[in-house]
Design an enzyme around this catalytic site. Structure first.
Site, PDB file in Angstrom:
ATOM      1  CE  LYS A 125     -47.392   1.990 -62.408  1.00  0.00           C
ATOM      2  NZ  LYS A 125     -46.232   1.407 -63.480  1.00  0.00           N
ATOM      3  CB  VAL A 126     -39.619   4.674 -58.942  1.00  0.00           C
ATOM      4  CG1 VAL A 126     -38.572   4.820 -59.333  1.00  0.00           C
ATOM      5  CG2 VAL A 126     -40.378   6.165 -57.867  1.00  0.00           C
TER       6      VAL A 126
END
Length: 557
Positions: A125-126
């Site tokens: 989950k950047v």
């Protein structure tokens, strides 16, 4: 991902504090909710209006969750929940709405989400800024902020400054993508470094009127949605790589069960990556057509965030523990809160002076983090409580290295600490004798000095609440072994303030008559330490202990 995702997540986030509602009057509740609501509203304004945030997303999530819980606890207050996206919407409508993510709180929630689903993928989950990108003939013609998920702000003015690989694809295709614009930080380890405000750096650039290529050189892109792209994820990832957008394929892994998801979550949390991230995203391959996408959480994807690096906790009470040398340590008891996959129930405030500076009181909300990645640390007070039961600390001048040789009122804590030192590795090394044992004996009235345990018999120990027959025999044996310890062990056990490597000889009488000048002739002893040693050996309580040990024929006394 963006604060919009955080807002959606908090609606599904188990409350990080205790589930009980605060015992507040309606007036107090109205005041506290108003204070917190104003604070969150200001963060929303800064985040959505200027792209900046003075607080981390994980703390924001917890503040927002607390505000929602307080509204549920006190529905009678006249304060209506504010619209957190009031400043988010822009003038540009997205071709396809941005959906959000349900947050999965723990392994059990992840396992439940996986149940009955097949052909699943996991991705980091950047931690960047969510955008819509529109390409025509392979050229980026529109860049739009996520906004409220339906409308965003036009950032197309920055396209000329973006790295060439983002401005122009390797093939002249028409396509619309959704993804995360992030700041590339090669070798970044999230578990060690945190997010380093890399998302804020990107948001700050996008909020400017103009940027140049040098300022935008560190920008990169992670595509997490191709609404009208190939349905098969493998084909979709491969095509993105062929177009020059390789991050998605590089950081997407097929998974079939909880163990595999947990593996990749831990791997990406503790391994070098080129970006900051705050968790993992699970996606199933089957997704509805883009025409059916709506703002809100999607049923085909979910997030499992990394452990909190910072956590909010509510203070239950404050205790003041007095150590063997009289140092007072404030210990803050908390409603249990999870921090880096561990449950934290208490935290030290450090020194009495630091506690006084922070002024931590029951009912306060405090921010915790980990010192050295392992030890819970009290960072600051986030919100003051109603201050109904203000805690007063003990008098600092009542405790010092020569106080509390007996368990008189107010001295129980330091006295037990002296006993623990006596029995520990720095003293007599009495196996199986810990602070719990000493507390039982003190509470039962068996000990009035540090050495009263020497004369205790098995029948005396058997009468102590919580000490069974076999245990009483073991304790008596340990105590008898303590009698036989050499003089050097005993003098250390009593707490003599001498350097660890100093040879103290074999006679208490010889040590007790030394003056300060004689002590200073020893290596490592200066004027201050010499005065401390003289005061120790001349103290009435210490002299009484030595006399008692002499009566019991302890070596050297």
């Amino acid at each position: 991902m963006s604060r919009l995702t955080a807002l959606l997540l908090c609606c599904f986030t188990p409350f990080v504090f205790a589930s009980d509602c605060p015992d507040w009057s309606e007036a107090t509740a109205t005041l506290r909710i108003a204070e917190l609501q104003a604070r969150v509203a200001e963060w929303d304004r800064q985040y959505h209006g200027t792209g900046q945030s003075p607080i981390s997303d994980e703390l924001y999530d917890q503040y927002a969750a607390r505000l929602r819980q307080l509204h549920e606890c006190f529905p009678q207050t006249s304060l209506a929940p504010a619209n957190p996206l009031a400043a988010a919407a822009g003038p540009v409508r997205h071709p396809v709405p941005h959906t959000g993510l349900d947050k999965l709180a723990d392994e059990q929630a992840v396992a439940a989400w996986l149940q009955g689903r097949t052909d699943l993928w996991v991705q980091p989950k950047v931690d960047g800024v969510a955008v819509t990108l529109v390409y025509r003939s392979g050229r980026l013609i529109q860049l739009t902020s996520r906004g409220d998920g339906l409308h965003g702000h036009d950032w197309s003015r920055h396209i000329p400054a973006l790295p060439a690989g983002l401005r122009e694809l390797a093939s002249p295709r028409h396509l619309t993508l959704q993804g995360e614009l992030f700041w590339r930080q090669d070798g970044h380890v999230q578990a060690q470094a945190g997010s380093l405000k890399l998302r804020s750096r990107v948001a700050g650039l996008m909020a400017r009127q103009a940027i140049d290529a040098a300022e935008a050189d560190g920008l990169d892109l992670f595509i997490w949605a191709w609404p009208d792209g190939p349905k098969d994820p493998r084909q979709r990832f491969a095509l993105l790589t062929a177009l020059g957008l390789a991050n998605t394929e590089r950081f997407s892994q097929p998974v079939a069960d909880l163990a595999q998801v947990a593996h990749w979550r831990q791997h990406w949390y503790r391994s070098p990556l080129p970006f900051a991230s705050d968790g993992v995203v699970l996606q199933q391959s089957r997704q509805p057509p883009a025409a059916r996408w709506q703002v809100g959480s999607s049923h085909w994807s979910a997030a499992w965030k990394y452990p909190f690096a910072q956590a909010l906790a509510e203070v239950r009470e404050v205790e003041f523990r007095v150590g063997r040398t009289g140092r007072i340590t404030p210990v803050v008891q908390l409603d249990p809160v999870r921090l880096d996959d561990r449950l934290v129930r208490q935290v030290s405030a450090g020194s009495l002076q630091r506690w006084q500076a922070l002024d931590v009181q029951p009912g306060d909300q405090v921010v915790l983090s980990l010192a050295g990645l392992t030890i819970p640390r009290l960072d600051r007070v986030a919100q003051r409580g109603p201050r109904q039961n203000v805690v007063q600390p003990p008098q600092a001048d009542s405790y010092h290295p020569l106080s509390c040789w007996q368990p008189t009122a107010g001295c129980e804590g330091q006295f037990v600490e002296r006993l623990e030192w006596l029995a520990g590795k720095g003293g007599l090394n009495l196996r199986g004798v810990g602070p719990g044992t000493w507390r039982k004996l003190v509470e039962d009235g068996q000990l009035n000095s540090l050495v009263d345990w020497i004369i205790l018999q098995p029948e005396d120990l058997l009468g102590v609440d919580g000490i069974a027959g076999r245990r009483s025999g073991q304790l008596h044996q340990a105590f008898q072994q303590g009698r036989e310890k050499p003089f050097q062990y005993w003098v250390r056990a009593l707490g003599v303030p001498a350097p660890r490597g100093l040879d103290l000889g074999a006679s208490w009488a010889e040590l007790a008559v030394r003056d300060a000048s004689q002590w200073q002739q020893e290596a490592g002893i200066g004027p201050l330490r010499a005065q401390q040693l003289v005061a120790f050996f001349q103290h009435p309580q210490v002299r009484s202990l030595a006399a008692n040990l002499g009566e019991e024929a302890i070596q050297g006394f």
